[in-house]
Design a protein around this motif. Structure first.
Motif, PDB file in Angstrom:
ATOM      1  N   THR A 105       0.845  -1.191   0.000  1.00 25.94           N
ATOM      2  CA  THR A 105       0.000   0.000   0.000  1.00 25.94           C
ATOM      3  C   THR A 105       0.884   1.246   0.000  1.00 25.94           C
ATOM      4  N   TRP A 106       0.366   2.326  -0.593  1.00 28.76           N
ATOM      5  CA  TRP A 106       1.110   3.591  -0.626  1.00 28.76           C
ATOM      6  C   TRP A 106       1.312   4.137   0.784  1.00 28.76           C
ATOM      7  N   LYS A 107       0.327   3.917   1.654  1.00 27.13           N
ATOM      8  CA  LYS A 107       0.441   4.438   3.026  1.00 27.13           C
ATOM      9  C   LYS A 107       1.661   3.843   3.731  1.00 27.13           C
ATOM     10  N   TRP A 108       1.833   2.498   3.598  1.00 25.33           N
ATOM     11  CA  TRP A 108       2.988   1.862   4.250  1.00 25.33           C
ATOM     12  C   TRP A 108       4.286   2.405   3.675  1.00 25.33           C
ATOM     13  N   GLN A 109       4.333   2.557   2.361  1.00 23.15           N
ATOM     14  CA  GLN A 109       5.551   3.044   1.720  1.00 23.15           C
ATOM     15  C   GLN A 109       5.888   4.459   2.176  1.00 23.15           C
ATOM     16  N   LEU A 110       4.887   5.326   2.251  1.00 25.67           N
ATOM     17  CA  LEU A 110       5.123   6.711   2.681  1.00 25.67           C
ATOM     18  C   LEU A 110       5.516   6.774   4.151  1.00 25.67           C
ATOM     19  N   LEU A 115      12.935   3.582   6.072  1.00 22.23           N
ATOM     20  CA  LEU A 115      13.412   2.201   6.052  1.00 22.23           C
ATOM     21  C   LEU A 115      14.025   1.865   4.691  1.00 22.23           C
ATOM     22  N   TRP A 116      13.389   2.364   3.612  1.00 21.57           N
ATOM     23  CA  TRP A 116      13.963   2.163   2.277  1.00 21.57           C
ATOM     24  C   TRP A 116      15.334   2.825   2.167  1.00 21.57           C
ATOM     25  N   LEU A 117      15.471   4.016   2.754  1.00 21.39           N
ATOM     26  CA  LEU A 117      16.763   4.706   2.736  1.00 21.39           C
ATOM     27  C   LEU A 117      17.816   3.893   3.474  1.00 21.39           C
ATOM     28  N   LEU A 118      17.425   3.318   4.605  1.00 26.76           N
ATOM     29  CA  LEU A 118      18.336   2.485   5.378  1.00 26.76           C
ATOM     30  C   LEU A 118      18.705   1.217   4.615  1.00 26.76           C
ATOM     31  N   VAL A 119      17.713   0.600   3.958  1.00 28.14           N
ATOM     32  CA  VAL A 119      17.974  -0.603   3.155  1.00 28.14           C
ATOM     33  C   VAL A 119      18.918  -0.281   2.003  1.00 28.14           C
ATOM     34  N   LEU A 120      18.727   0.882   1.378  1.00 26.98           N
ATOM     35  CA  LEU A 120      19.635   1.299   0.301  1.00 26.98           C
ATOM     36  C   LEU A 120      21.075   1.357   0.796  1.00 26.98           C
ATOM     37  N   ILE A 121      21.271   1.937   1.973  1.00 27.12           N
ATOM     38  CA  ILE A 121      22.622   2.103   2.516  1.00 27.12           C
ATOM     39  C   ILE A 121      23.263   0.758   2.833  1.00 27.12           C
ATOM     40  N   VAL A 122      22.535  -0.123   3.540  1.00 21.53           N
ATOM     41  CA  VAL A 122      23.131  -1.400   3.939  1.00 21.53           C
ATOM     42  C   VAL A 122      23.323  -2.321   2.740  1.00 21.53           C
ATOM     43  N   GLN A 123      22.367  -2.294   1.797  1.00 20.91           N
ATOM     44  CA  GLN A 123      22.510  -3.151   0.610  1.00 20.91           C
ATOM     45  C   GLN A 123      23.682  -2.690  -0.241  1.00 20.91           C
ATOM     46  N   ASP A 124      23.835  -1.382  -0.401  1.00 26.74           N
ATOM     47  CA  ASP A 124      24.945  -0.864  -1.200  1.00 26.74           C
ATOM     48  C   ASP A 124      26.278  -1.152  -0.517  1.00 26.74           C
ATOM     49  N   PHE A 125      26.282  -1.129   0.815  1.00 26.77           N
ATOM     50  CA  PHE A 125      27.486  -1.496   1.568  1.00 26.77           C
ATOM     51  C   PHE A 125      27.840  -2.953   1.303  1.00 26.77           C
ATOM     52  N   GLY A 126      26.820  -3.829   1.320  1.00 25.11           N
ATOM     53  CA  GLY A 126      27.059  -5.242   1.020  1.00 25.11           C
ATOM     54  C   GLY A 126      27.534  -5.435  -0.404  1.00 25.11           C
ATOM     55  N   PHE A 127      26.941  -4.673  -1.343  1.00 25.57           N
ATOM     56  CA  PHE A 127      27.364  -4.794  -2.735  1.00 25.57           C
ATOM     57  C   PHE A 127      28.811  -4.338  -2.914  1.00 25.57           C
ATOM     58  N   TYR A 128      29.192  -3.272  -2.221  1.00 28.03           N
ATOM     59  CA  TYR A 128      30.571  -2.781  -2.330  1.00 28.03           C
ATOM     60  C   TYR A 128      31.561  -3.887  -2.000  1.00 28.03           C
ATOM     61  N   TRP A 129      31.328  -4.608  -0.894  1.00 27.66           N
ATOM     62  CA  TRP A 129      32.269  -5.655  -0.485  1.00 27.66           C
ATOM     63  C   TRP A 129      32.180  -6.878  -1.387  1.00 27.66           C
ATOM     64  N   MET A 189      15.951  -4.131  -3.339  1.00 28.12           N
ATOM     65  CA  MET A 189      16.960  -3.074  -3.410  1.00 28.12           C
ATOM     66  C   MET A 189      18.160  -3.531  -4.222  1.00 28.12           C
ATOM     67  N   HIS A 190      18.497  -4.815  -4.131  1.00 30.19           N
ATOM     68  CA  HIS A 190      19.582  -5.346  -4.971  1.00 30.19           C
ATOM     69  C   HIS A 190      19.238  -5.167  -6.447  1.00 30.19           C
ATOM     70  N   GLN A 191      17.982  -5.421  -6.808  1.00 34.42           N
ATOM     71  CA  GLN A 191      17.559  -5.262  -8.197  1.00 34.42           C
ATOM     72  C   GLN A 191      17.532  -3.794  -8.615  1.00 34.42           C
ATOM     73  N   PHE A 192      17.102  -2.912  -7.706  1.00 36.52           N
ATOM     74  CA  PHE A 192      17.141  -1.476  -7.995  1.00 36.52           C
ATOM     75  C   PHE A 192      18.583  -1.004  -8.180  1.00 36.52           C
ATOM     76  N   ASN A 193      19.498  -1.593  -7.405  1.00 35.25           N
ATOM     77  CA  ASN A 193      20.917  -1.280  -7.534  1.00 35.25           C
ATOM     78  C   ASN A 193      21.415  -1.658  -8.932  1.00 35.25           C
ATOM     79  N   LEU A 194      21.019  -2.833  -9.402  1.00 32.94           N
ATOM     80  CA  LEU A 194      21.397  -3.273 -10.746  1.00 32.94           C
ATOM     81  C   LEU A 194      20.819  -2.357 -11.820  1.00 32.94           C
ATOM     82  N   ILE A 195      19.572  -1.920 -11.615  1.00 38.45           N
ATOM     83  CA  ILE A 195      18.944  -1.001 -12.573  1.00 38.45           C
ATOM     84  C   ILE A 195      19.729   0.301 -12.640  1.00 38.45           C
ATOM     85  N   PHE A 196      20.113   0.822 -11.492  1.00 40.18           N
ATOM     86  CA  PHE A 196      20.887   2.072 -11.448  1.00 40.18           C
ATOM     87  C   PHE A 196      22.223   1.906 -12.167  1.00 40.18           C
TER      88      PHE A 196
END
Length: 330
Positions: A105-110, A115-129, A189-196
């Motif tokens: 739902t849009w409400k949960w996302q908003l 949390l999405w920002l936090l997931v972006l940071i930790v996932q990108d950290f994992g991808f870096y290594w 987020m891993h897939q969004f990382n690949l898209i980017f």
């Protein structure tokens, strides 16, 4: 058909990949249009669209198709392991999803943008290594080298994904699942990382000023794909350049290069030769190694290590280049 496939995976105790909506699939038409646009608006006008480039790009497409097929099965294993750890061993519920139906739902996302920002940071950290160790450990390099084996840079090269790499790329996110991040959010987020990461694979876009310092960009990624000794093993970030700055692997583009590929380029466009070339070379090195220590070194040390002859590890070559430069300036 979807229900039958899902039932098959469920019967063998695995999460069905069809139950995961992969955001990459929605971007495929855009990828195709951008590749075509690069060809007609940049490569052809600049007389870059050569037979060699066409063959390289076709090889990249072949590698991309193979990786999609392999990744379909790997997602079933990855998500099954992630959910098993998440459901039985997670350390906190703070980063989770209380009601999974609310997630769509849009409400949960908003309400959970942070949390999405936090997931972006930790996932990108994992991808870096994951990315850095794929350059620093030869066993992992046998899977990642396929991506670097093209001798030019174009958007089509973004499709050039290693097949062996699919088998180990998800292990780096296990600590985040254990902490309590929801598997679906990490995988998405891993897939969004690949898209980017698609758009930085181009020569058509120059430097972008402050953006280059903060994010992965064409300028930063040209350095990453360059064959120049001083550029090798730099700029590992997927979305953010933060980790490269923190861990000393960032290098700004000093001069635009046209020399891409690996230290010793391979002269083949055969998809299967590209996939198995480095793995076959590693096996040969292990066989000729004089003892078990040398055999393990050929597997787990950085690419270029040798028990005899010249050591061609990138760190050694860069140190030699630095010493030569210092001696010439004195």
């Amino acid at each position: 058909m979807k229900e039958q496939i899902s039932d098959f995976f469920n019967k063998i105790g695995l999460f069905s990949p069809l139950d995961f909506t992969d955001p990459v699939t929605y971007f495929i038409p855009g990828f195709i249009l951008l590749i075509a646009g690069e060809i007609f608006l940049y490569q052809i006008p600049h007389k870059l669209f050569t037979k060699r480039m066409i063959k390289d790009d076709l090889s990249s497409v072949g590698l991309g198709i193979g990786s999609v097929l392999l990744d379909f099965g790997m997602k079933a294993i990855t998500l099954s392991v992630y959910f098993w750890i998440y459901n039985n061993f997670r350390l906190t519920d703070y980063f989770g999803i209380e009601n999974f139906n609310d997630f769509f739902t849009w409400k949960w996302q908003l309400d959970h943008w942070w949390l999405w920002l936090l997931v972006l940071i930790v996932q990108d950290f994992g991808f870096y290594w994951h990315h850095r160790l794929s350059h620093k450990i030869r066993l992992f390099w046998t899977g990642h080298v396929n991506h670097h084996s093209a001798t030019h840079l174009s958007l089509a090269i973004a499709l050039r994904q290693g097949w062996f790499e699919i088998a180990y790329r998800d292990i780096w996110y296990l600590p985040f699942i254990l902490i309590g991040f929801h598997p679906i959010m990490i995988v998405m987020m891993h897939q969004f990382n690949l898209i980017f990461q698609f758009w930085p694979h181009t020569d058509a876009i120059g430097k972008l000023g402050w953006f280059d310092k903060l994010f992965n960009s064409p300028s930063n990624h040209r350095v990453h794909h360059s064959r120049k000794i001083e550029d090798l093993d730099k700029n590992y970030g997927g979305i953010l350049m933060l980790w490269d700055h923190l861990f000393g692997t960032y290098k700004a583009e000093e001069q635009k290069t046209t020399d891409y590929g690996i230290l010793h380029n391979i002269s083949t466009y055969n998809v299967f030769h590209i996939v198995f070339d480095e793995f076959g070379k590693m096996v040969k090195d292990v066989k000729r190694a004089p003892n078990w220590k040398a055999k393990m070194n050929y597997i787990f040390k950085a690419p270029g290590w040798k028990h005899d002859g010249k050591d061609e590890r990138i760190s050694i070559l860069q140190n030699d280049l630095k010493q030569k430069s210092n001696s010439e300036t004195q």
